[in-house]
Design a protein around this motif. Structure first.
Motif, PDB file in Angstrom:
ATOM      1  N   HIS A 177     -91.941 -89.441 -23.508  1.00 53.26           N
ATOM      2  CA  HIS A 177     -91.799 -88.520 -22.379  1.00 53.26           C
ATOM      3  C   HIS A 177     -93.175 -88.168 -21.838  1.00 53.26           C
ATOM      4  O   HIS A 177     -94.017 -87.682 -22.591  1.00 53.26           O
ATOM      5  CB  HIS A 177     -91.113 -87.219 -22.805  1.00 53.26           C
ATOM      6  CG  HIS A 177     -89.757 -87.399 -23.407  1.00 53.26           C
ATOM      7  ND1 HIS A 177     -88.685 -87.902 -22.697  1.00 53.26           N
ATOM      8  CD2 HIS A 177     -89.298 -87.130 -24.658  1.00 53.26           C
ATOM      9  CE1 HIS A 177     -87.618 -87.927 -23.485  1.00 53.26           C
ATOM     10  NE2 HIS A 177     -87.957 -87.470 -24.672  1.00 53.26           N
ATOM     11  N   TRP A 179     -94.165 -85.606 -20.411  1.00 58.58           N
ATOM     12  CA  TRP A 179     -93.936 -84.202 -20.122  1.00 58.58           C
ATOM     13  C   TRP A 179     -95.143 -83.368 -20.513  1.00 58.58           C
ATOM     14  O   TRP A 179     -95.936 -83.768 -21.385  1.00 58.58           O
ATOM     15  CB  TRP A 179     -92.742 -83.673 -20.925  1.00 58.58           C
ATOM     16  CG  TRP A 179     -91.409 -84.213 -20.559  1.00 58.58           C
ATOM     17  CD1 TRP A 179     -91.011 -84.749 -19.375  1.00 58.58           C
ATOM     18  CD2 TRP A 179     -90.251 -84.257 -21.422  1.00 58.58           C
ATOM     19  NE1 TRP A 179     -89.689 -85.115 -19.423  1.00 58.58           N
ATOM     20  CE2 TRP A 179     -89.193 -84.824 -20.668  1.00 58.58           C
ATOM     21  CE3 TRP A 179     -90.002 -83.861 -22.733  1.00 58.58           C
ATOM     22  CZ2 TRP A 179     -87.913 -85.002 -21.199  1.00 58.58           C
ATOM     23  CZ3 TRP A 179     -88.735 -84.038 -23.267  1.00 58.58           C
ATOM     24  CH2 TRP A 179     -87.706 -84.604 -22.500  1.00 58.58           C
ATOM     25  N   SER A 180     -95.265 -82.203 -19.922  1.00 57.59           N
ATOM     26  CA  SER A 180     -96.176 -81.187 -20.429  1.00 57.59           C
ATOM     27  C   SER A 180     -95.555 -80.595 -21.694  1.00 57.59           C
ATOM     28  O   SER A 180     -94.368 -80.795 -21.962  1.00 57.59           O
ATOM     29  CB  SER A 180     -96.373 -80.080 -19.392  1.00 57.59           C
ATOM     30  OG  SER A 180     -95.151 -79.373 -19.199  1.00 57.59           O
ATOM     31  N   THR A 182     -94.761 -77.593 -22.222  1.00 64.40           N
ATOM     32  CA  THR A 182     -93.696 -76.651 -21.861  1.00 64.40           C
ATOM     33  C   THR A 182     -92.412 -77.391 -21.501  1.00 64.40           C
ATOM     34  O   THR A 182     -91.305 -76.923 -21.805  1.00 64.40           O
ATOM     35  CB  THR A 182     -94.122 -75.741 -20.697  1.00 64.40           C
ATOM     36  OG1 THR A 182     -94.546 -76.550 -19.587  1.00 64.40           O
ATOM     37  CG2 THR A 182     -95.266 -74.823 -21.113  1.00 64.40           C
ATOM     38  N   GLU A 183     -92.553 -78.555 -20.890  1.00 64.56           N
ATOM     39  CA  GLU A 183     -91.363 -79.354 -20.586  1.00 64.56           C
ATOM     40  C   GLU A 183     -90.737 -79.898 -21.866  1.00 64.56           C
ATOM     41  O   GLU A 183     -89.507 -79.954 -21.999  1.00 64.56           O
ATOM     42  CB  GLU A 183     -91.737 -80.495 -19.636  1.00 64.56           C
ATOM     43  CG  GLU A 183     -92.060 -80.022 -18.228  1.00 64.56           C
ATOM     44  CD  GLU A 183     -92.627 -81.122 -17.360  1.00 64.56           C
ATOM     45  OE1 GLU A 183     -92.266 -81.164 -16.171  1.00 64.56           O
ATOM     46  OE2 GLU A 183     -93.441 -81.940 -17.852  1.00 64.56           O
ATOM     47  N   TRP A 184     -91.571 -80.300 -22.822  1.00 63.41           N
ATOM     48  CA  TRP A 184     -91.046 -80.707 -24.135  1.00 63.41           C
ATOM     49  C   TRP A 184     -90.224 -79.573 -24.722  1.00 63.41           C
ATOM     50  O   TRP A 184     -89.096 -79.772 -25.172  1.00 63.41           O
ATOM     51  CB  TRP A 184     -92.203 -81.054 -25.083  1.00 63.41           C
ATOM     52  CG  TRP A 184     -92.615 -82.486 -25.074  1.00 63.41           C
ATOM     53  CD1 TRP A 184     -93.541 -83.074 -24.268  1.00 63.41           C
ATOM     54  CD2 TRP A 184     -92.123 -83.518 -25.931  1.00 63.41           C
ATOM     55  NE1 TRP A 184     -93.658 -84.407 -24.569  1.00 63.41           N
ATOM     56  CE2 TRP A 184     -92.802 -84.704 -25.589  1.00 63.41           C
ATOM     57  CE3 TRP A 184     -91.188 -83.555 -26.959  1.00 63.41           C
ATOM     58  CZ2 TRP A 184     -92.560 -85.915 -26.227  1.00 63.41           C
ATOM     59  CZ3 TRP A 184     -90.942 -84.758 -27.609  1.00 63.41           C
ATOM     60  CH2 TRP A 184     -91.620 -85.925 -27.235  1.00 63.41           C
ATOM     61  N   ASP A 186     -88.861 -76.960 -23.244  1.00 61.29           N
ATOM     62  CA  ASP A 186     -87.677 -76.699 -22.422  1.00 61.29           C
ATOM     63  C   ASP A 186     -86.541 -77.661 -22.758  1.00 61.29           C
ATOM     64  O   ASP A 186     -85.377 -77.254 -22.860  1.00 61.29           O
ATOM     65  CB  ASP A 186     -88.004 -76.854 -20.927  1.00 61.29           C
ATOM     66  CG  ASP A 186     -88.778 -75.681 -20.369  1.00 61.29           C
ATOM     67  OD1 ASP A 186     -88.750 -74.596 -20.988  1.00 61.29           O
ATOM     68  OD2 ASP A 186     -89.426 -75.854 -19.315  1.00 61.29           O
ATOM     69  N   GLN A 187     -86.877 -78.916 -22.902  1.00 61.88           N
ATOM     70  CA  GLN A 187     -85.846 -79.941 -23.047  1.00 61.88           C
ATOM     71  C   GLN A 187     -85.286 -80.031 -24.471  1.00 61.88           C
ATOM     72  O   GLN A 187     -84.066 -80.096 -24.653  1.00 61.88           O
ATOM     73  CB  GLN A 187     -86.400 -81.310 -22.614  1.00 61.88           C
ATOM     74  CG  GLN A 187     -86.759 -81.391 -21.145  1.00 61.88           C
ATOM     75  CD  GLN A 187     -85.571 -81.098 -20.245  1.00 61.88           C
ATOM     76  OE1 GLN A 187     -84.448 -81.521 -20.505  1.00 61.88           O
ATOM     77  NE2 GLN A 187     -85.805 -80.338 -19.184  1.00 61.88           N
TER      78      GLN A 187
END
Length: 276
Positions: A177, A179-180, A182-184, A186-187
């Protein structure tokens, strides 16, 4: 000018795998701690905000990797892992005199829990726990002593030479991923396939053994000189996501138990750790 996307990707992969390997890469540690922060009680959040002058816990997520390479904290170098050679049973593995990650987590819980500890001692213990709860869930931190936790296991990642430990530290999560942190968080913190009640179970030794079992699978399915590509990323990404989430939830439970008098721990992490 045309940009060769594949070559660009590979150059990035080479650059991140050249970093000396400790635990998850920075983003993995950040995501672990970000998940923990989402599960802190208000009382714990307030106590930790005061302890760290308003800084987020994520600020300290990677601190110990650098600190362990300084003279002041060199004693903690072996606290990032517990190496167990092939064919050696987890429970009977020889112990390093300088310590390992399982004992370090229990010891630092004890320091933070001890009413006689100074504020500075408690602060240091928490900074260490913030990082070590990430490390104990990175499978190669239960790797073989004979190959330095798979640092000496040569493989190729998208045709570029690297080692198995570095693949698991950074290359594999980043390929899974983009992702940042925070996205990690979140998901993967919304994953309902593994209930929180099952994650919040056991002691640091139980968690180490759990990770050791994952590590054994990784060794068995990743022989030296493998060329790892899309199939490998697809196969192991769910494992990485689960391991990071486990680390975050378990860290939150430890911190809530330490800093919220009204909180009842859901793990056995405090078992046999006296409140001196």
């Amino acid at each position: 000018m045309k940009i060769n996307i594949k070559l660009l990707f590979l150059s990035v992969a080479m650059s991140v795998t050249a970093i000396p390997a400790f635990g998850w890469g920075q983003k993995g540690h950040d995501a672990t701690v970000a998940i923990a922060e989402r599960h802190l009680t208000p009382a714990t959040r307030q106590a930790l905000s005061e302890m760290f002058d308003g800084r987020s816990l994520v600020y300290w997520a990677n601190w110990l990797d650098d600190a362990s390479n300084t003279s002041d904290y060199a004693y903690s170098k072996t606290w990032h892992y517990k190496n167990i050679d092939e064919g050696v049973d987890y429970d009977s593995a020889p112990l390093l005199e300088s310590g390992d990650i399982v004992r370090a987590i229990s010891d630092q819980i004890g320091v933070a829990r001890n009413p006689s500890s100074t504020l500075e001692q408690k602060r240091l213990a928490v900074k260490m726990l913030i990082h070590l709860l990430g490390d104990i869930h990175q499978p190669m931190h239960m790797g073989h002593a004979s190959d330095r936790g798979a640092n000496n296991v040569k493989v190729r990642f998208f045709d570029e030479p690297t080692n198995l430990h570095s693949v698991w530290d950074t290359s594999l999560p980043e390929a899974a991923h983009k992702w940042s942190y925070t996205e990690w968080a979140d998901q993967i913190d919304r994953d309902a396939t593994l209930p929180e009640s099952k994650i919040l179970y056991g002691t640091p030794s139980d968690w180490g053994k759990e990770t050791f079992n994952v590590c054994t699978r990784v060794y068995n399915e990743t022989p030296a000189d493998s060329n790892l590509s899309y199939d490998y990323v697809s196969k192991w990404t769910p494992t990485i996501e689960r391991q990071i989430r486990k680390g975050g939830l378990r860290l939150a439970d430890i911190l809530n138990t330490l800093f919220d008098d009204g909180y009842t721990t859901k793990t056995d992490a405090f078992k046999n750790i006296p409140r001196k």
